[in-house]
Design a protein around this motif. Structure first.
Motif, mmCIF file in Angstrom:
data_model
loop_
_atom_site.group_PDB
_atom_site.id
_atom_site.type_symbol
_atom_site.label_atom_id
_atom_site.label_comp_id
_atom_site.label_asym_id
_atom_site.label_seq_id
_atom_site.Cartn_x
_atom_site.Cartn_y
_atom_site.Cartn_z
ATOM 1 N N VAL A 123 63.217 28.043 110.779
ATOM 2 C CA VAL A 123 62.469 27.624 109.592
ATOM 3 C C VAL A 123 61.113 27.101 110.039
ATOM 4 C CG1 VAL A 123 62.404 26.023 107.643
ATOM 5 C CG2 VAL A 123 64.582 27.020 108.355
ATOM 6 N N GLY A 124 60.036 27.714 109.531
ATOM 7 C CA GLY A 124 58.688 27.267 109.861
ATOM 8 C C GLY A 124 58.329 25.992 109.117
ATOM 9 N N LEU A 125 57.233 25.377 109.553
ATOM 10 C CA LEU A 125 56.800 24.131 108.913
ATOM 11 C C LEU A 125 56.525 24.317 107.431
ATOM 12 C CD1 LEU A 125 54.432 22.417 111.524
ATOM 13 C CD2 LEU A 125 56.539 21.486 110.551
ATOM 14 N N ALA A 126 55.945 25.449 107.065
ATOM 15 C CA ALA A 126 55.616 25.697 105.658
ATOM 16 C C ALA A 126 56.867 25.866 104.808
ATOM 17 C CB ALA A 126 54.725 26.937 105.541
ATOM 18 N N GLU A 127 57.949 26.395 105.406
ATOM 19 C CA GLU A 127 59.187 26.634 104.650
ATOM 20 C C GLU A 127 60.119 25.427 104.663
ATOM 21 O OE1 GLU A 127 60.399 29.730 107.229
ATOM 22 O OE2 GLU A 127 59.674 31.326 105.925
ATOM 23 N N ALA A 128 59.883 24.505 105.598
ATOM 24 C CA ALA A 128 60.812 23.388 105.790
ATOM 25 C C ALA A 128 61.004 22.521 104.542
ATOM 26 C CB ALA A 128 60.367 22.536 106.972
ATOM 27 N N PRO A 129 59.926 22.143 103.810
ATOM 28 C CA PRO A 129 60.149 21.317 102.612
ATOM 29 C C PRO A 129 61.071 21.977 101.590
ATOM 30 C CG PRO A 129 57.837 21.271 103.241
ATOM 31 C CD PRO A 129 58.479 22.307 104.090
ATOM 32 N N ALA A 130 60.920 23.286 101.385
ATOM 33 C CA ALA A 130 61.794 23.985 100.434
ATOM 34 C C ALA A 130 63.234 23.948 100.923
ATOM 35 C CB ALA A 130 61.334 25.426 100.250
ATOM 36 N N ALA A 131 63.432 24.102 102.236
ATOM 37 C CA ALA A 131 64.783 24.015 102.795
ATOM 38 C C ALA A 131 65.341 22.608 102.598
ATOM 39 C CB ALA A 131 64.758 24.381 104.277
ATOM 40 N N GLY A 132 64.491 21.583 102.773
ATOM 41 C CA GLY A 132 64.922 20.207 102.547
ATOM 42 C C GLY A 132 65.324 19.958 101.106
ATOM 43 N N VAL A 133 64.583 20.536 100.174
ATOM 44 C CA VAL A 133 64.917 20.399 98.743
ATOM 45 C C VAL A 133 66.267 21.046 98.464
ATOM 46 C CG1 VAL A 133 64.288 21.121 96.412
ATOM 47 C CG2 VAL A 133 62.537 20.206 97.943
ATOM 48 N N ARG A 134 66.488 22.264 98.993
ATOM 49 C CA ARG A 134 67.759 22.954 98.752
ATOM 50 C C ARG A 134 68.930 22.165 99.310
ATOM 51 N NH1 ARG A 134 64.576 27.551 99.982
ATOM 52 N NH2 ARG A 134 65.246 27.475 102.165
ATOM 53 N N MET A 135 68.762 21.609 100.505
ATOM 54 C CA MET A 135 69.833 20.816 101.102
ATOM 55 C C MET A 135 70.105 19.558 100.282
ATOM 56 S SD MET A 135 68.524 21.316 105.033
ATOM 57 C CE MET A 135 69.758 20.334 105.889
ATOM 58 N N THR A 136 69.054 18.922 99.787
ATOM 59 C CA THR A 136 69.212 17.716 98.966
ATOM 60 C C THR A 136 69.944 18.035 97.671
ATOM 61 O OG1 THR A 136 67.185 16.758 99.895
ATOM 62 C CG2 THR A 136 67.974 15.838 97.814
ATOM 63 N N VAL A 137 69.566 19.145 97.031
ATOM 64 C CA VAL A 137 70.229 19.567 95.784
ATOM 65 C C VAL A 137 71.705 19.847 96.041
ATOM 66 C CG1 VAL A 137 70.348 21.391 94.037
ATOM 67 C CG2 VAL A 137 68.130 20.424 94.692
ATOM 68 N N ASP A 138 72.014 20.519 97.154
ATOM 69 C CA ASP A 138 73.419 20.809 97.486
ATOM 70 C C ASP A 138 74.222 19.527 97.671
ATOM 71 O OD1 ASP A 138 73.024 23.529 97.401
ATOM 72 O OD2 ASP A 138 72.751 23.763 99.568
ATOM 73 N N ILE A 139 73.629 18.537 98.320
ATOM 74 C CA ILE A 139 74.330 17.274 98.568
ATOM 75 C C ILE A 139 74.560 16.527 97.253
ATOM 76 C CG2 ILE A 139 74.106 14.991 99.643
ATOM 77 C CD1 ILE A 139 72.547 16.512 101.913
ATOM 78 N N ILE A 140 73.540 16.499 96.380
ATOM 79 C CA ILE A 140 73.699 15.835 95.083
ATOM 80 C C ILE A 140 74.755 16.554 94.251
ATOM 81 C CG2 ILE A 140 72.553 15.322 92.889
ATOM 82 C CD1 ILE A 140 69.987 14.832 94.470
ATOM 83 N N SER A 141 74.750 17.883 94.300
ATOM 84 C CA SER A 141 75.753 18.660 93.564
ATOM 85 C C SER A 141 77.157 18.323 94.044
ATOM 86 C CB SER A 141 75.475 20.160 93.754
ATOM 87 O OG SER A 141 76.480 20.939 93.135
ATOM 88 N N GLY A 142 77.331 18.222 95.363
ATOM 89 C CA GLY A 142 78.632 17.850 95.901
ATOM 90 C C GLY A 142 79.037 16.439 95.484
ATOM 91 N N THR A 143 78.066 15.528 95.445
ATOM 92 C CA THR A 143 78.345 14.154 95.017
ATOM 93 C C THR A 143 78.806 14.118 93.564
ATOM 94 O OG1 THR A 143 76.691 13.291 96.569
ATOM 95 C CG2 THR A 143 77.362 11.844 94.757
ATOM 96 N N LEU A 144 78.123 14.884 92.710
ATOM 97 C CA LEU A 144 78.507 14.947 91.294
ATOM 98 C C LEU A 144 79.925 15.490 91.129
ATOM 99 C CD1 LEU A 144 75.203 16.228 89.634
ATOM 100 C CD2 LEU A 144 76.381 14.091 89.104
ATOM 101 N N GLU A 145 80.250 16.537 91.883
ATOM 102 C CA GLU A 145 81.587 17.124 91.793
ATOM 103 C C GLU A 145 82.642 16.128 92.264
ATOM 104 O OE1 GLU A 145 82.011 21.030 93.439
ATOM 105 O OE2 GLU A 145 79.986 21.593 92.876
ATOM 106 N N THR A 146 82.354 15.409 93.334
ATOM 107 C CA THR A 146 83.306 14.424 93.840
ATOM 108 C C THR A 146 83.519 13.290 92.837
ATOM 109 O OG1 THR A 146 82.614 14.917 96.116
ATOM 110 C CG2 THR A 146 83.825 12.873 95.758
#
Length: 377
Positions: free
Chosen positions: A237-260
């Motif tokens: 993941v390049g520097l330019a793509e990293a923030p988008a990857a961080g957003v996706r990971m954050t959304v996945d974690i919040i989604s898992g928290t909501l399901e739990t």
């Protein structure tokens, strides 16, 4: 098994994790308030009696409280829990009243309140973006590489080479998606959509229940299907793509928290899994013992949870204020002070009840009740 870190290390790790996160959260409120010309009377890390502090040239008292379990910014004119104008506010001189929180328009108040949780989520995105850039992101396809004999996957008829398209209608992109889905659903009956040799078909599957013990002796009840992936694929993941990857990971974690949380509310998951400050301190010490990367990852998780929890529409939390502001925007006038006062009392009671539950769970997690039972026995 690694010996759990001592109490001293756990406390130190807890302070190193929670202290900066609380500071950043409150700094979000403070900076937004300052942007809109609201005077901050106090900025506190910790609650209770002040143990150290200093007053700056703007009249803000920066201080530490003796109980390091949170913090707050007190803006000028913030005279009641609902932050509503009252007789004392109306009695202020016009110039002073203009610097108060209540004097600001609704949209500015909403931004000030939302800035705290928002900055926690932004911090988490930046940390996770750094991990994505440094380590890459998993792109291992959701293709079965191995099947454990007798495990749920084998019983469902899965074979090496099968590609899992979805689970209970949820699209699956990578093998990690399969593992993450199963992890928080032990014992649940699901339907897998699978492609084999160009043919698509559905397979019912009961997710297995595994009682796992980590290297510190902590026990977890998790879900497993009993399949392995093929060769792992890590995409750079390049520097330019990293923030988008961080957003996706954050959304996945919040989604898992909501399901739990949904599973706990519906009774499918035990309330014993809820933890509070003692358990966080224990986990913080363990992650610090594992190294810098593990500890920084934990900080990102805590930052997400701090931001997420504060956005819940519960009176006493930032989300409760935002909920009332939404009602005010729709009604074109705020809810009556008495209604808000009772709502905040109810919110306080709910928060205190939750604190009692998580404290009981925490003491159980560190073995207090077992030791007491042993002494009595």
């Amino acid at each position: 098994m690694i010996q759990s870190p001592g109490v001293l290390m756990a406390v130190l790790a807890f302070l190193c994790a929670i202290g900066p996160l609380v500071f950043i959260h409150e700094m979000g409120h403070y900076l937004a308030g300052r942007l809109f010309g609201v005077k901050a009377e106090a900025f506190s890390i910790g609650f209770g009696r002040e143990i150290a502090g200093i007053t700056d040239s703007r009249g803000t008292r920066w201080k530490f409280g003796w109980l390091p379990l949170g913090g707050y910014v007190r803006f000028a004119g913030d005279m009641n829990p609902a932050s509503q104008p009252d007789a004392a506010w109306l009695a202020l001189p016009a110039a002073e009243r203009a610097l108060t929180f209540q004097a600001k328009p609704l949209w500015q108040r909403a931004i000030i309140v939302a800035a705290g949780p928002a900055i926690n989520l932004i911090l988490a995105v930046l940390i996770l973006a750094g991990f994505a850039h440094h380590y890459g992101v998993d792109r291992t396809p959701a293709v079965v590489g191995t099947v454990i004999a007798g495990a749920p996957g084998a019983k469902a008829g899965l074979q090496p080479g099968d590609r899992i398209l979805s689970i209970d209608g949820r699209a699956i992109q990578t093998f990690t998606d399969v593992a993450r889905y199963a992890l928080i659903r032990p014992g649940e009956q699901v339907t897998l959509r699978v492609v084999r040799g160009g043919t698509t078909f559905d397979r019912p599957l009961a997710i297995g229940v595994v009682h796992q013990r980590d290297r510190f002796g902590n026990e977890y009840r998790i879900g497993r299907i009993g399949i392995g992936s093929g060769d792992p694929v890590l995409a750079p993941v390049g520097l330019a793509e990293a923030p988008a990857a961080g957003v996706r990971m954050t959304v996945d974690i919040i989604s898992g928290t909501l399901e739990t949380l949904g599973q706990i509310i519906s009774g499918r998951r035990s309330i014993d899994e809820l933890g509070g400050p003692i358990r966080i301190a224990k986990i913080s010490g363990e992650q610090m013992a594992l190294g810098v990367s593990a500890f920084v990852w934990l900080v990102a998780m805590l930052s997400i949870n701090l931001g997420f929890i504060n956005l819940l529409p519960v009176p006493m939390l930032d989300g409760g204020h935002l909920f009332f502001y939404a009602i005010e925007a729709i009604r074109r006038r705020p809810l009556e002070p008495r209604v808000q006062e009772w709502a905040f009392r109810g919110g306080l009671a709910a928060v205190l009840a939750l604190m009692l539950i998580v404290t009981f769970n925490d003491l159980s997690a560190v073995g207090l009740w077992q030791r007491l039972a042993g002494l009595i026995g």
